[in-house]
Each structure stands twice: as structure tokens, then as C-alpha cells.
Scaffold this active site. Structure first.
Site, mmCIF file in Angstrom:
data_model
loop_
_atom_site.group_PDB
_atom_site.id
_atom_site.type_symbol
_atom_site.label_atom_id
_atom_site.label_comp_id
_atom_site.label_asym_id
_atom_site.label_seq_id
_atom_site.Cartn_x
_atom_site.Cartn_y
_atom_site.Cartn_z
ATOM 1 N N CYS A 1 44.686 13.179 -41.963
ATOM 2 C CA CYS A 1 46.259 13.559 -42.475
ATOM 3 C C CYS A 1 46.778 12.079 -42.210
ATOM 4 O O CYS A 1 47.724 11.622 -43.015
ATOM 5 C CB CYS A 1 46.659 14.650 -41.513
ATOM 6 N N GLY B 1 40.689 27.901 -40.566
ATOM 7 C CA GLY B 1 41.555 27.248 -39.589
ATOM 8 C C GLY B 1 42.898 27.010 -40.238
ATOM 9 O O GLY B 1 43.398 27.467 -41.220
ATOM 10 N N ASN B 2 43.787 26.148 -39.584
ATOM 11 C CA ASN B 2 45.178 25.660 -39.907
ATOM 12 C C ASN B 2 45.046 25.055 -41.411
ATOM 13 O O ASN B 2 45.861 25.361 -42.156
ATOM 14 C CB ASN B 2 45.641 24.645 -39.091
ATOM 15 N N ILE B 3 44.064 24.064 -41.831
ATOM 16 C CA ILE B 3 44.178 23.254 -43.192
ATOM 17 C C ILE B 3 43.673 24.510 -44.032
ATOM 18 O O ILE B 3 44.344 24.527 -44.949
ATOM 19 C CB ILE B 3 43.209 22.115 -42.755
ATOM 20 N N PRO C 1 41.103 23.290 -33.260
ATOM 21 C CA PRO C 1 40.024 22.953 -32.518
ATOM 22 C C PRO C 1 39.198 22.135 -33.632
ATOM 23 O O PRO C 1 38.673 21.185 -33.112
ATOM 24 C CB PRO C 1 39.420 24.440 -32.200
#
Length: 305
Positions: free
Chosen positions: A130, A12-14, A164
Site C-alpha cells: 500500500c 482478510g481486510n484486503i 494479521p
């Protein structure tokens, strides 16, 4: 120079942003990206960048761990599956950097307590969240000057930067960050709130940190401590910036921070991704340097620390 070979779990994004951070590292090399959706953009991006990929989850990685000499894994999946991922990889002698709020290993904020973790070999360290990485250094900067009875942080995050996985973990995110404000930040009671901001164009990550001190705040020393801590964080997150403060109102100390990303995978508004991935990379680098120097040796473990 020899590098420690790494696997990234979660596309995903991370996880995808992590590829960029690790590729720039002098001591880490990203080798594998693990996902569960063969169509995911993260796996496609990883393949383009020369990584080996599997869409079969951690089980798809396990047969390759020893032959590819994977020594450090980053888990950017979900708190719900992290314990099992960690167990499987720890059994093969792979150290786990946990970017989920599972928090089964010790909590780590690099400028606050990274050194004490690298001095004793941990096979699983947790990066909290974060919001934790962005705010706990400030809570600690205040609590190392005088005792803090209550620390509260509010993190405002751009909706587009929250995938998500993070959304599914919001309760764990809140609990783990609140707990870390106490354990790592040094406040006797901690509370964390996250606001997902749907504004378009997306807003930069903003953090408000409020601490109540037991005694009247020693203003000059607190200001000096906070500014010194900001410089420490800026060493690995250049976009970490003081917006206002420290402001003093009776025993309340308030600091307003903003975090801009480097714009690696998502645009610069996603500073929340950057502070997490940069902190995880910094943590892994510290362990990698110790492994390369021979001062610590990873050993298979039956169960994560």
C-alpha cells in the site's frame, strides 16, 4: 458485456475490500473467495454478496477453476504462501495479481508502468505494498524530470486497518517497497519505513516522500510533474490528496500526501487498503480488456514468470 471471472484468495481486510472494487468493474466479476478460517467475517461477507466460498485454502478452489472459468486470481494472503498459490493457479492458466510483498513477479504501479506489463503477457504481477502504491508515483514524477540519488518514504497507517497478514509481512513490506522505489520509482537508492499508528479515532493514511536530486531541482517542472501524476492516481483512487509540497530545500524535494478510502469495507481512514485494492483492480482490468479483445491469451505455465 462479457466479464473475466475472478477468484480472491485471502478473506482478510484486503481480500474483502477487493470484492467491492471488482463488483463495480465493467470487465471483472468476482466469483470465488478463498480463506482458511470457516468463521472469518470475510468469507461470511463474500457469501452474502453472492460469491462461492471455500475455507480449504487454494486447494479448495483448484477443482473448480476450469468449470467456473476462473482466469484471474488476486492473492491477498501472505508472502510466505504466495509462491505456492501462484504456482498451483498458473499451472491451470490463471493469471495472478499478487497483493502480498512476495514480489516473485514484476513490480507494478499502474500510472508508472502498467502499460509495459500488459503489452507482454505476465502470468504474475506484484502490487508491491500500500505504501508503494501511494508513494512510488511521486518518486517517479520527480525522477522523470531529473535524476534522484535517494528516495525515502514514510507511511503512517491506522493500526485498525492493518490485519494479521500485513503485520506478519512487515519485513517483506519494507524490503519490497524499498526495492520498488529504485526499480519502478527510479531512485538510485530507496528506503521505505512504515509506522503503525494506534491513535483512536484512527488517523487517515499519511505519506511523506523525500527525494534528493543530483542537480539543483528544476522547481517549476517538478511541481508540474507531481501535480500531473496526482491526477493520474486520482483516476482510480479519488481520495489521493496532496497535503503539502512539493517543498524544496537545497537538493531535497519533499511531498506530503494523504489517502482517504472509499469506505467500502473499512471506514475512510483505511486509504491504505483502497490504494492497494484499487491499483490491483485497475491492473486486472487492463489485462482483462486485452483478454476480451483477444490480444493476449492466458496459457498454463509450469512456473510463474
Amino acid at each position: 458485456m462479457k466479464k473475466i471471472r475472478c477468484a480472491l484468495i485471502g478473506s482478510g481486510n484486503i481480500g474483502t475490500d477487493l470484492i467491492y472494487k471488482i463488483q463495480r468493474s465493467p470487465v471483472l466479476e468476482p466469483v470465488w473467495m478463498v480463506g482458511i478460517d470457516p468463521e472469518s467475517e470475510g468469507l461470511a461477507r463474500a457469501r452474502e454478496m453472492g460469491l462461492k466460498t471455500t475455507a480449504a485454502g487454494v486447494d479448495g478452489l483448484l477443482p473448480h477453476v476450469l468449470e467456473d472459468n476462473i482466469q484471474i486470481a488476486f492473492d491477498a494472503t501472505s508472502a510466505y504462501v504466495h509462491a505456492e498459490n501462484s504456482r498451483k493457479l498458473n499451472e491451470l492458466g490463471v493469471m495472478m495479481i499478487d497483493l502480498t510483498p512476495a514480489a516473485i513477479g514484476p513490480l507494478c504501479v499502474p500510472p508508472v508502468n502498467l502499460k509495459e506489463h500488459t503489452e507482454k503477457l505476465e502470468m504474475n504481477v506484484n502490487m508491491i505494498s500500500c505504501a508503494g502504491q501511494a508513494t512510488i508515483p511521486i518518486v517517479h514524477a520527480i525522477s522523470r524530470i531529473q535524476s534522484v540519488s535517494y528516495g525515502e518514504i514514510v507511511a503512517s497507517l491506522a493500526s485498525k486497518s492493518i490485519g494479521p497478514g500485513t503485520r506478519a509481512n512487515l519485513d517483506e513490506f519494507t524490503y519490497t517497497t524499498s526495492n520498488a522505489i529504485e526499480i519502478v520509482g527510479g531512485a538510485r537508492k530507496g528506503k521505505a519505513l512504515a509506522i503503525i499508528n494506534p491513535a483512536d479515532p484512527p488517523m487517515m493514511m499519511r505519506n511523506t516522500i523525500s527525494c534528493l536530486t543530483d542537480e539543483e531541482p528544476d522547481e517549476p517542472r517538478i511541481i508540474e510533474s507531481v501535480l500531473a501524476m496526482i491526477k493520474e492516481v486520482q483516476k482510480y483512487v479519488p481520495g489521493y490528496r496532496l497535503v503539502n509540497g512539493p517543498l524544496f530545500d537545497g537538493k531535497r524535494v519533499t511531498v506530503f500526501m494523504e489517502v482517504a478510502g472509499l469506505g467500502d469495507y473499512l471506514p475512510k481512514y483505511a486509504g491504505n487498503l483502497d490504494i492497494m485494492t484499487a491499483a490491483a483492480t485497475r491492473t486486472a482490468e487492463m489485462f482483462a480488456e486485452e483478454i476480451l479483445a483477444g490480444t493476449i491469451q492466458l496459457k498454463p505455465v509450469e512456473m510463474a514468470v
